[in-house]
Design an enzyme around this catalytic site. Structure first.
Site, mmCIF file in Angstrom:
data_model
loop_
_atom_site.group_PDB
_atom_site.id
_atom_site.type_symbol
_atom_site.label_atom_id
_atom_site.label_comp_id
_atom_site.label_asym_id
_atom_site.label_seq_id
_atom_site.Cartn_x
_atom_site.Cartn_y
_atom_site.Cartn_z
ATOM 1 N N ALA A 112 75.599 40.582 -12.986
ATOM 2 C CA ALA A 112 76.555 40.822 -14.072
ATOM 3 C C ALA A 112 77.985 40.547 -13.612
ATOM 4 O O ALA A 112 78.786 39.981 -14.362
ATOM 5 C CB ALA A 112 76.421 42.250 -14.579
ATOM 6 N N GLU B 294 65.277 36.107 -19.951
ATOM 7 C CA GLU B 294 66.306 35.252 -20.538
ATOM 8 C C GLU B 294 67.606 35.459 -19.763
ATOM 9 O O GLU B 294 68.090 36.582 -19.671
ATOM 10 C CB GLU B 294 66.519 35.595 -22.015
#
Length: 185
Positions: free
Chosen positions: A111, A133
């Site tokens: 992230a 994904e």
């Protein structure tokens, strides 16, 4: 609903095959961590990637998915282009108990590099390899490492079993063996 702790996850994995292969500790030396954590399991990404490529100026239609919208790569390090999207699968195979639903969250290390990992919930009674994904929101290419941690699964136990589980309705993504593209039946 309660998030289930490490000892519960370990027991279900070892006795009922909920996660296979199962790593009963957090592996973190020199890798993006994976394995058992306090209230979840950090799953690894496999080495087969499908990267979206607009080579045919296609429109993405989930009801009629253009198979040629991807470039297939098998590699230990996949370089995601800036502002791109790709699919992969977990190394681990999951078998979800009928009184549990599983949610997925991304890893903070990815992230912080601009990578968002998304997975829809793993329904009670579902089993298979999980299609992951990946979105690269960064303006730069980002490396994704195969066979290392990609996301964390959190197991939420319901107060009682559901009336109808995923396996009972013959769900279209049941027992998926690899990266599975959208299916509308």
């Amino acid at each position: 609903m309660s998030a289930m702790p490490d000892h519960w996850i370990k027991e279900k994995a070892l006795k009922e095959g909920m996660i296979s292969p199962f790593v009963d500790h957090k592996e973190e030396a020199g890798v993006l961590s994976y394995g058992l954590s306090s209230y979840g399991y950090d799953a690894r990404v496999d080495s087969k990637f499908k990267i979206f490529a607009n080579t045919h100026s296609s429109i993405v239609d989930p009801k009629n998915f253009p198979q040629d919208s991807f470039i297939d790569k098998e590699t230990d390090v996949c370089i995601m282009p800036p502002n791109s999207f790709m699919l992969a699968k977990t190394v681990e195979y999951f078998r979800i108990p009928k009184d549990v639903i599983v949610i997925c969250v991304g890893k903070s290390t990815y992230a912080r590099c601009g990578i968002v990992v998304s997975v829809t919930p793993l329904e009670p009674g579902w089993e298979g390899y999980v299609t992951l994904e990946f979105s690269n929101t960064a303006p730069l290419p980002v490396k994704v490492y195969a066979f290392e941690g990609a996301c964390q699964f959190i197991f939420l136990a319901g107060n009682e079993r559901c009336s109808i589980s995923y396996d009972q309705v013959n769900g279209k993504y049941m027992r998926q063996g690899g990266v599975t593209l959208p299916i509308v039946s």
